[in-house]
Design a protein around this motif. Structure first.
Motif, PDB file in Angstrom:
ATOM      1  N   GLN A   5      -3.977   0.792 -21.155  1.00 32.23           N
ATOM      2  CA  GLN A   5      -4.448   0.745 -19.783  1.00 32.23           C
ATOM      3  C   GLN A   5      -4.699   2.155 -19.248  1.00 32.23           C
ATOM      4  O   GLN A   5      -3.884   3.047 -19.427  1.00 32.23           O
ATOM      5  CB  GLN A   5      -3.429   0.038 -18.885  1.00 32.23           C
ATOM      6  N   SER A   6      -5.850   2.335 -18.581  1.00 33.33           N
ATOM      7  CA  SER A   6      -6.133   3.632 -17.975  1.00 33.33           C
ATOM      8  C   SER A   6      -5.497   3.718 -16.599  1.00 33.33           C
ATOM      9  O   SER A   6      -4.964   4.743 -16.219  1.00 33.33           O
ATOM     10  CB  SER A   6      -7.650   3.845 -17.879  1.00 33.33           C
ATOM     11  N   PHE A   7      -5.556   2.652 -15.833  1.00 34.29           N
ATOM     12  CA  PHE A   7      -4.856   2.579 -14.558  1.00 34.29           C
ATOM     13  C   PHE A   7      -4.732   1.119 -14.155  1.00 34.29           C
ATOM     14  O   PHE A   7      -5.480   0.274 -14.623  1.00 34.29           O
ATOM     15  CB  PHE A   7      -5.583   3.387 -13.465  1.00 34.29           C
ATOM     16  N   VAL A   8      -3.764   0.837 -13.310  1.00 31.09           N
ATOM     17  CA  VAL A   8      -3.503  -0.534 -12.889  1.00 31.09           C
ATOM     18  C   VAL A   8      -3.814  -0.658 -11.399  1.00 31.09           C
ATOM     19  O   VAL A   8      -3.186  -0.008 -10.568  1.00 31.09           O
ATOM     20  CB  VAL A   8      -2.029  -0.926 -13.148  1.00 31.09           C
ATOM     21  N   VAL A   9      -4.798  -1.474 -11.081  1.00 35.49           N
ATOM     22  CA  VAL A   9      -5.218  -1.640  -9.694  1.00 35.49           C
ATOM     23  C   VAL A   9      -4.292  -2.619  -8.985  1.00 35.49           C
ATOM     24  O   VAL A   9      -3.935  -3.665  -9.533  1.00 35.49           O
ATOM     25  CB  VAL A   9      -6.678  -2.150  -9.622  1.00 35.49           C
ATOM     26  N   ARG A  10      -3.917  -2.272  -7.760  1.00 34.95           N
ATOM     27  CA  ARG A  10      -3.034  -3.125  -6.961  1.00 34.95           C
ATOM     28  C   ARG A  10      -3.791  -3.633  -5.741  1.00 34.95           C
ATOM     29  O   ARG A  10      -4.810  -3.073  -5.331  1.00 34.95           O
ATOM     30  CB  ARG A  10      -1.807  -2.327  -6.532  1.00 34.95           C
ATOM     31  N   SER A  11      -3.268  -4.729  -5.155  1.00 32.49           N
ATOM     32  CA  SER A  11      -3.860  -5.324  -3.952  1.00 32.49           C
ATOM     33  C   SER A  11      -2.829  -5.359  -2.829  1.00 32.49           C
ATOM     34  O   SER A  11      -1.638  -5.584  -3.079  1.00 32.49           O
ATOM     35  CB  SER A  11      -4.349  -6.750  -4.230  1.00 32.49           C
ATOM     36  N   LEU A  12      -3.296  -5.138  -1.610  1.00 33.72           N
ATOM     37  CA  LEU A  12      -2.405  -5.197  -0.459  1.00 33.72           C
ATOM     38  C   LEU A  12      -2.024  -6.639  -0.128  1.00 33.72           C
ATOM     39  O   LEU A  12      -2.846  -7.549  -0.237  1.00 33.72           O
ATOM     40  CB  LEU A  12      -3.081  -4.585   0.771  1.00 33.72           C
ATOM     41  N   SER A  13      -0.798  -6.829   0.267  1.00 35.19           N
ATOM     42  CA  SER A  13      -0.374  -8.120   0.801  1.00 35.19           C
ATOM     43  C   SER A  13      -0.821  -8.206   2.255  1.00 35.19           C
ATOM     44  O   SER A  13      -1.335  -7.229   2.824  1.00 35.19           O
ATOM     45  CB  SER A  13       1.147  -8.242   0.719  1.00 35.19           C
ATOM     46  N   PHE A  14      -0.620  -9.354   2.875  1.00 39.54           N
ATOM     47  CA  PHE A  14      -0.966  -9.500   4.291  1.00 39.54           C
ATOM     48  C   PHE A  14      -0.184  -8.497   5.143  1.00 39.54           C
ATOM     49  O   PHE A  14      -0.748  -7.845   6.031  1.00 39.54           O
ATOM     50  CB  PHE A  14      -0.675 -10.937   4.765  1.00 39.54           C
ATOM     51  N   THR A  15       1.097  -8.360   4.826  1.00 39.48           N
ATOM     52  CA  THR A  15       1.935  -7.405   5.551  1.00 39.48           C
ATOM     53  C   THR A  15       1.439  -5.979   5.329  1.00 39.48           C
ATOM     54  O   THR A  15       1.431  -5.152   6.247  1.00 39.48           O
ATOM     55  CB  THR A  15       3.405  -7.504   5.095  1.00 39.48           C
ATOM     56  N   GLY A  16       1.007  -5.704   4.091  1.00 40.60           N
ATOM     57  CA  GLY A  16       0.474  -4.387   3.780  1.00 40.60           C
ATOM     58  C   GLY A  16      -0.769  -4.078   4.581  1.00 40.60           C
ATOM     59  O   GLY A  16      -0.959  -2.949   5.054  1.00 40.60           O
ATOM     60  N   TRP A  17      -1.635  -5.072   4.751  1.00 35.34           N
ATOM     61  CA  TRP A  17      -2.839  -4.896   5.564  1.00 35.34           C
ATOM     62  C   TRP A  17      -2.474  -4.541   7.002  1.00 35.34           C
ATOM     63  O   TRP A  17      -3.027  -3.613   7.593  1.00 35.34           O
ATOM     64  CB  TRP A  17      -3.680  -6.175   5.549  1.00 35.34           C
ATOM     65  N   ILE A  18      -1.536  -5.288   7.557  1.00 35.39           N
ATOM     66  CA  ILE A  18      -1.116  -5.047   8.950  1.00 35.39           C
ATOM     67  C   ILE A  18      -0.578  -3.629   9.099  1.00 35.39           C
ATOM     68  O   ILE A  18      -0.936  -2.898  10.043  1.00 35.39           O
ATOM     69  CB  ILE A  18      -0.058  -6.078   9.383  1.00 35.39           C
ATOM     70  N   LYS A  19       0.289  -3.221   8.180  1.00 34.72           N
ATOM     71  CA  LYS A  19       0.899  -1.886   8.246  1.00 34.72           C
ATOM     72  C   LYS A  19      -0.158  -0.792   8.176  1.00 34.72           C
ATOM     73  O   LYS A  19      -0.114   0.197   8.924  1.00 34.72           O
ATOM     74  CB  LYS A  19       1.908  -1.707   7.121  1.00 34.72           C
ATOM     75  N   ASN A  20      -1.133  -0.950   7.281  1.00 32.75           N
ATOM     76  CA  ASN A  20      -2.145   0.092   7.102  1.00 32.75           C
ATOM     77  C   ASN A  20      -3.152   0.131   8.245  1.00 32.75           C
ATOM     78  O   ASN A  20      -3.631   1.209   8.612  1.00 32.75           O
ATOM     79  CB  ASN A  20      -2.862  -0.100   5.763  1.00 32.75           C
TER      80      ASN A  20
END
Length: 262
Positions: A151-166
């Motif tokens: 793997q070159s890099f592992v892409v992550r996704s924001l959770s609903f809570t993560g969206w609110i925080k950001n």
């Protein structure tokens, strides 16, 4: 609540210390020759024909713009800033750690140009970027020891809570810096601070491998094109290329995120 925060910061400190020790020992173990080979590999290896064409064409734009200018309009510093910035964002899209070397060069030159133009928001943002380059480099290198070899890099996704925080972080930064610029007499405080909000969040998401970073970069690029309109042709050209790359980055990273979720 205080106990949880204390525990979280302690874990971060220990993980950071362990990561630094790991990378230091690993670098000594590999030696200068092998480290140089790995840097060369990160810069040039594992790139398709399309990706090579994409890199060459987009990074050629600031050079073409410079060659079309009148001799009295030459802006060599702007050229270097534009070129290093474009290479940096393309390397981010490809998940290459070496993006941070180009990013640091771009940030230092861009800081000088922004100071000369009196763009308060750009000055704060560039200071933030300059500080975040070595931090981001450390986090990406440190994270690599937890990945599988292929793997070159592992892409992550924001959770609903993560969206609110950001989103809240973006709004808070925008308002806070807007009032700060207003206090020092800026004529457009809350317009200047828009990119502060999107850049702060975008950079944090980038260091964490979140694909949603590209949405914040798209917003940043649109506002920055407007900000530099009618001033430096290199800065305008750079942000147009940034915008194209951000759209492409959003497409490629969102696809990787969907694969990682399966």
């Amino acid at each position: 609540m205080f106990t949880n925060w204390k525990r979280k910061w302690q874990e971060t400190f220990y993980n950071t210390r362990e990561g630094y020790q790991y990378m230091t020992l690993k670098a000594k173990e590999l030696g200068f020759k092998e480290v140089t080979r790995l840097i060369f590999k990160d810069l040039f290896a594992n790139r398709s024909v399309f990706e090579w064409c994409y890199l060459i064409i987009l990074s050629s734009i600031p050079i073409i713009l410079e060659l079309t200018l009148d001799a009295k309009q030459h802006d060599w510093l702007g050229l270097v800033a534009s070129w290093t910035g474009i290479v940096c964002v393309i390397f981010v899209n490809e998940g290459r750690v070496s993006n941070y070397f180009f990013g640091l060069t771009n940030s230092l030159i861009y800081l000088y140009l922004a100071l000369g133009s009196g763009f308060y928001g750009e000055v704060f943002t560039t200071l933030y970027f300059t500080v975040m380059q070595p931090i981001g480099l450390f986090l990406w290198l440190n994270a690599s020891r937890f990945k599988k070899e292929e793997q070159s890099f592992v892409v992550r996704s924001l959770s609903f809570t993560g969206w609110i925080k950001n989103i809240l972080l973006t709004l808070f930064t925008w308002l806070f810096m807007g009032f700060a610029y207003q206090s020092i007499g800026s004529n457009r405080p809350f317009r200047d601070s828009i990119t502060d909000g999107t850049n702060v969040t975008g950079q944090l998401l980038m260091t964490g491998y979140y694909w949603e970073q590209w949405l914040f970069w798209i917003a940043t690029n649109l506002f920055s094109i407007y900000l530099w309109w009618g001033t430096s042709i290199h800065m305008q050209g750079m942000y147009w290329v940034y915008l194209i790359n951000s759209c492409y980055g959003w497409y490629t990273w969102s696809k990787e995120a969907k694969k990682a979720a399966l």
